[in-house]
Design an enzyme around this catalytic site. Sequence first.
Site, mmCIF file in Angstrom:
data_model
loop_
_atom_site.group_PDB
_atom_site.id
_atom_site.type_symbol
_atom_site.label_atom_id
_atom_site.label_comp_id
_atom_site.label_asym_id
_atom_site.label_seq_id
_atom_site.Cartn_x
_atom_site.Cartn_y
_atom_site.Cartn_z
ATOM 1 N N SER A 189 93.466 104.284 -0.412
ATOM 2 C CA SER A 189 92.981 104.012 -1.757
ATOM 3 C C SER A 189 93.302 102.551 -2.084
ATOM 4 O O SER A 189 92.960 101.667 -1.291
ATOM 5 C CB SER A 189 93.622 105.003 -2.744
ATOM 6 O OG SER A 189 93.203 104.751 -4.060
ATOM 7 N N ASP A 229 96.308 112.280 -3.671
ATOM 8 C CA ASP A 229 95.217 112.892 -2.909
ATOM 9 C C ASP A 229 95.661 113.056 -1.458
ATOM 10 O O ASP A 229 96.144 112.118 -0.828
ATOM 11 C CB ASP A 229 93.966 112.003 -2.983
ATOM 12 C CG ASP A 229 92.711 112.740 -2.529
ATOM 13 O OD1 ASP A 229 92.769 113.962 -2.349
ATOM 14 O OD2 ASP A 229 91.675 112.068 -2.372
ATOM 15 N N HIS A 277 89.010 105.586 -1.056
ATOM 16 C CA HIS A 277 88.638 105.621 -2.462
ATOM 17 C C HIS A 277 88.091 104.246 -2.845
ATOM 18 O O HIS A 277 88.818 103.248 -2.802
ATOM 19 C CB HIS A 277 89.851 105.920 -3.340
ATOM 20 C CG HIS A 277 90.419 107.289 -3.162
ATOM 21 N ND1 HIS A 277 91.651 107.645 -3.639
ATOM 22 C CD2 HIS A 277 89.924 108.396 -2.565
ATOM 23 C CE1 HIS A 277 91.901 108.909 -3.353
ATOM 24 N NE2 HIS A 277 90.872 109.385 -2.688
#
Length: 340
Positions: free
Chosen positions: A159, A279, A186
């Site tokens: 991310s 996540d 992400h």
Amino acid sequence: MTERSSGRVAVIADTSLQRHVLQQTLLANGYQVLLNSDPQRLDGEQLRACTPDLWLVDLAQLEDSPLIDLLLDQATAPVLFGEGQAPERNSEHYPRWERRLVGKLKRLVGDPARAVGPSLEGLLNQAQRLARLNLPDSLSSTALVAGQPAREVWLLAASLGGPEAVKEFLDALPGGLPLGLVYAQHIDASFEQRLPQAVGRHSQWPVSLARDGDWVRCGEVVVAPISQELAFADDGRMQIHARPWPEPYSPSIDQMMLNLAQQFPSCCGVIAFSGMGSDGSAAAAYVRRQGGLIWTQQADSCACPSMPDSLREGGYSSFSASPRELAEALVARLAEQYDQ
């Protein structure tokens, strides 16, 4: 390049534990916390002086507060009432609570993952700095040829700060390894087409977007779609579904881990690089039960350590290191496998 968080949130909660967990969760997911206070310690002047993009209100003990009535009357930003008492961060219930809250924040305030994309420009202008690792003799003599369908597939999950870390990992990784890689990042969908070139321009590993109906092949990196779920058919071919990833993350690293471990049990691994939120934590236990490995980027080398930290805190990560050291460990593991 330093990446900036987005979305300014003011928190009003009447228990110290709830304020603490909300603060950690917001920061871990890229939001700025302008205020975090007990309603009994606030007055109307302080309320009017604070100008967030969203007010997050979570009251467990005070059913009625004049200050909240004033806030509802005068606030120019949205007011979100929270998801109830937060579970402890190492609880199995925390990832679900976090996903619900972050999903609402993204709809009301925006997605901090949009801040990842501009850093790609820096990667596209970056000169290669790291020397590539050597391919061990035990692997150079294998019969496996680049381009064959991979029997072992690892997920690179990232991310905020992820593209830089993944590029460093791929720059160090020699070609000719008997496995394929899937990269879930992400990032805003508008940067999807530029991501492969940004992370793969100095690598011996071709980086390309996922191809519906094809296999993940040895010696390549496949970028998971940002807006559509990537899964696998019974024969291992990639399937790009019309449905979106489960909210709130795109792509969902949890879902990608589940899909990978179902298709490649005991022949898969996950490396969680720099990133926001948690996540991946919800699916980590399943990956481990299937026989997969989970490695993480060490915190002091991350732009944002929240995602790998959550896997370490849950006891799922068996190895943590810098991106180059992770590449070294992967090469050494494969060399040991093929030296037997």
